[in-house]
Scaffold this active site. Structure first.
Site, PDB file in Angstrom:
ATOM      1  CD  GLU A   1      -2.630  -3.741  -7.652  1.00 16.68           C
ATOM      2  OE1 GLU A   1      -1.911  -4.085  -6.703  1.00 16.68           O
ATOM      3  OE2 GLU A   1      -3.549  -2.925  -7.526  1.00 16.68           O
TER       4      GLU A   1
ATOM      5  CG  HIS B   1      -0.873   0.902  -4.675  1.00 16.31           C
ATOM      6  ND1 HIS B   1      -0.661   0.734  -6.032  1.00 16.31           N
ATOM      7  CD2 HIS B   1      -1.426  -0.260  -4.234  1.00 16.31           C
ATOM      8  CE1 HIS B   1      -1.069  -0.481  -6.384  1.00 16.31           C
ATOM      9  NE2 HIS B   1      -1.513  -1.112  -5.317  1.00 16.31           N
TER      10      HIS B   1
ATOM     11  CD  GLU C   1      -2.833  -1.116  -0.073  1.00 12.21           C
ATOM     12  OE1 GLU C   1      -3.044  -0.041  -0.664  1.00 12.21           O
ATOM     13  OE2 GLU C   1      -3.257  -2.198  -0.499  1.00 12.21           O
TER      14      GLU C   1
HETATM   15 ZN   LIG Z   1      -2.398  -2.956  -5.027  1.00 13.75          ZN
END
Ligand SMILES: [Zn+2]
Length: 271
Positions: A189, A134, A131
């Site tokens: 991702e 991101h 996270e």
């Molecule tokens: Zn992700």
């Protein structure tokens, strides 16, 4: 059942019952318009709107209190990474049934209690690292822009305004939900996975945790009923692939330790 695809490690293409507070977007969703091209959307806008969205979600979901065991556990894990990599991060637990977590451009990370129930501390650290990746990679900017467009119901007819306008409360709710419905690209991702692996390695956490986390998600996606956990995931072919990618890197780095057969826990994990 409502489909959500979102930033979490776990969630690309999953489907499960929703307990987190959401509202029905109805027809407001899905507008991609000429207005989008005209709109100037800065990182500053993404941060500001993320903050508004997260504030709305915090208000509309059961947030674990400061003494709640979930909060205590997350503090223990996340506390030392509040200022990770030049970012200013804040985090909370939503006590909901969804297995999920997400991060926003303003540095807010939200982890759902049901995810914590099935992950070990080490696996949670891998999720947290993902996270943070991101946030660091500014992956949520596009998702935020699109959520804003939907919430403001911008279309060609209203594209006269080229800057972000203030939203009213119900529009903020729509924006928050549209944001939750957004998904990252496979590339984003994969980059967040890489970030997570490096995060684990740099902090001397066991990188195998990232592998076992994905293996658990793969099990969930197979609809494993061995644990009594609600069958929450549909097909999620990426989890197995992502686990194997982590294994490969760990082997290359000499950090691989075979965890044996990974299974879902029979009862809620607390560490
Ligand atoms: Zn992700």
């Amino acid at each position: 059942m409502k489909k959500i695809t979102l930033c979490l490690i776990l969630l690309v293409g999953t489907s499960y019952s929703i307990n987190a507070q959401k509202i029905n977007l109805g027809k407001a969703a899905g507008i991609v318009s000429n207005g989008a091209k005209a709109l100037t959307f800065t990182n500053g806008d993404a941060i500001k709107l993320s903050k508004e969205s997260v504030d709305w979600m915090d208000k509309n979901n059961p947030v674990a209190g400061p003494k709640d065991p979930y909060t205590v556990r997350l503090n223990k894990l996340f506390g030392k990474h509040k200022s990770q990599d030049g970012l200013n991060l804040n985090y909370k637990v939503y006590k909901v049934k969804d297995i999920n977590a997400f991060a926003c451009a303003d540095g807010s990370v939200r982890v759902f209690s049901s995810l914590m129930d099935i992950m070990t501390d080490n696996e949670l650290l891998a999720v947290i690292g993902h996270e943070i990746g991101h946030v660091k990679n500014q992956d949520t900017k596009d998702a935020m822009k699109s959520a804003y467009m939907k919430a403001a119901a911008l279309d060609a007819a209203s594209s006269a305004s080229s800057t972000v306008a203030a939203l009213n409360d119900s529009q903020v709710g729509k924006m928050a939900n549209a944001f939750l419905d957004a998904s990252h690209s496979k590339k984003q991702e994969s980059e967040a996975d890489t970030y997570s692996y490096d995060f684990m390695k740099a902090n001397k956490y066991d990188v195998v945790g990232a592998y076992t986390a994905f293996k658990k998600l793969a099990l969930l996606s197979q609809g494993s009923t061995q644990t009594g956990f609600e069958k929450m995931f549909n097909s999620h072919p990426d989890s197995e692939k992502r686990a194997q990618a982590i294994k490969k890197r760990a082997e290359k780095d000499g950090l691989w330790k075979d965890p044996g057969t990974v299974s879902l826990p029979a009862s809620k994990l607390t560490k």
